[in-house]
Scaffold this motif. Structure first.
Motif, mmCIF file in Angstrom:
data_model
loop_
_atom_site.group_PDB
_atom_site.id
_atom_site.type_symbol
_atom_site.label_atom_id
_atom_site.label_comp_id
_atom_site.label_asym_id
_atom_site.label_seq_id
_atom_site.Cartn_x
_atom_site.Cartn_y
_atom_site.Cartn_z
ATOM 1 N N ASN A 28 8.844 7.041 5.191
ATOM 2 C CA ASN A 28 9.204 6.599 6.432
ATOM 3 C C ASN A 28 10.456 5.955 6.614
ATOM 4 O O ASN A 28 10.897 5.127 7.396
ATOM 5 N N ALA A 29 11.625 6.621 5.798
ATOM 6 C CA ALA A 29 12.740 6.066 5.699
ATOM 7 C C ALA A 29 13.834 7.235 5.845
ATOM 8 O O ALA A 29 13.583 8.462 5.420
ATOM 9 N N ILE A 30 15.152 7.242 6.091
ATOM 10 C CA ILE A 30 15.993 7.875 6.045
ATOM 11 C C ILE A 30 17.073 7.272 5.277
ATOM 12 O O ILE A 30 17.676 6.302 5.520
ATOM 13 N N THR A 31 17.574 8.250 4.493
ATOM 14 C CA THR A 31 18.811 7.989 3.398
ATOM 15 C C THR A 31 20.014 8.628 3.710
ATOM 16 O O THR A 31 20.122 10.155 3.682
ATOM 17 N N PHE A 32 21.144 7.802 3.785
ATOM 18 C CA PHE A 32 22.590 8.669 3.872
ATOM 19 C C PHE A 32 23.567 7.545 3.724
ATOM 20 O O PHE A 32 23.226 6.403 3.749
ATOM 21 N N THR A 33 24.773 8.204 3.026
ATOM 22 C CA THR A 33 25.585 7.273 2.478
ATOM 23 C C THR A 33 26.225 6.160 3.560
ATOM 24 O O THR A 33 26.729 6.663 4.566
#
Length: 185
Positions: free
Chosen positions: A109-114
């Motif tokens: 349920n999360a989005i990961t990007f730098t």
């Protein structure tokens, strides 16, 4: 974004506020060439700015924005902003879209990007970038960030839900060009 002060506006003349006095554009000043813009108050700080956007005041693009925490916090009037006979247009460039892979960046349920740069409660617009939409989201729809880390966030349907930590259930989509874009200041 407020540009004109509402103080002492008898006669409906626009008023410029430079912090120490207020001068209006009246008939005499117009015939003498107009008036100057000396300061601009930030009314809507926007969201998602990773760097200072271009600011244009009355066609002058030398004005400078200060960004902190992904928001425009100050505007400085630079260059020549003189001769205005009516309120000049003030425009601030939109924040850049933050791109992520709809399959590999979505999980739990999360989005990961730098370095996403968003804070909890920031308003964002999602776009699928031509791929398969991330499950739980709709393209061209507004959501609100829940900052988990500097590189990870969840999304909520309202600012109240974001502040309460109520996340949208997300499932991965296809495509590497999904975006979240903040609000223009």
């Amino acid at each position: 974004m407020p540009l004109w002060t509402s103080t002492d506006n008898a006669g409906g003349k626009p008023k410029y506020d430079n912090g120490s006095d207020v001068s209006g554009v009246d008939t005499t000043e117009i015939s003498a060439g107009g008036d100057n813009v000396v300061s601009i108050a930030v009314g809507n700080a926007g969201t998602g700015y990773a760097s200072a956007p271009t600011v244009t005041v009355g066609g002058n693009t030398t004005s400078v924005a200060t960004v902190s925490g992904g928001k425009v916090t100050a505007l400085s009037v630079a260059g020549t902003n003189t001769g205005h006979t009516s309120p000049p247009a003030v425009t601030i460039a939109a924040p850049a879209a933050k791109t992520f892979n709809g399959a590999s960046a979505v999980g739990s349920n999360a989005i990961t990007f730098t370095a996403h740069g968003f804070a909890t409660g920031d308003e964002l617009t999602y776009a699928d970038g031509g791929g398969t939409v991330v499950g739980g989201l709709t393209t061209a729809t507004t959501y609100f960030a829940i900052r988990l880390t500097a590189d990870t966030l969840s999304l909520a349907t309202t600012v109240d839900n974001a502040n309460a930590g109520t996340v949208i259930t997300l499932t991965d989509g296809a495509g590497a060009s999904h975006t979240l874009t903040g609000v223009t200041a």
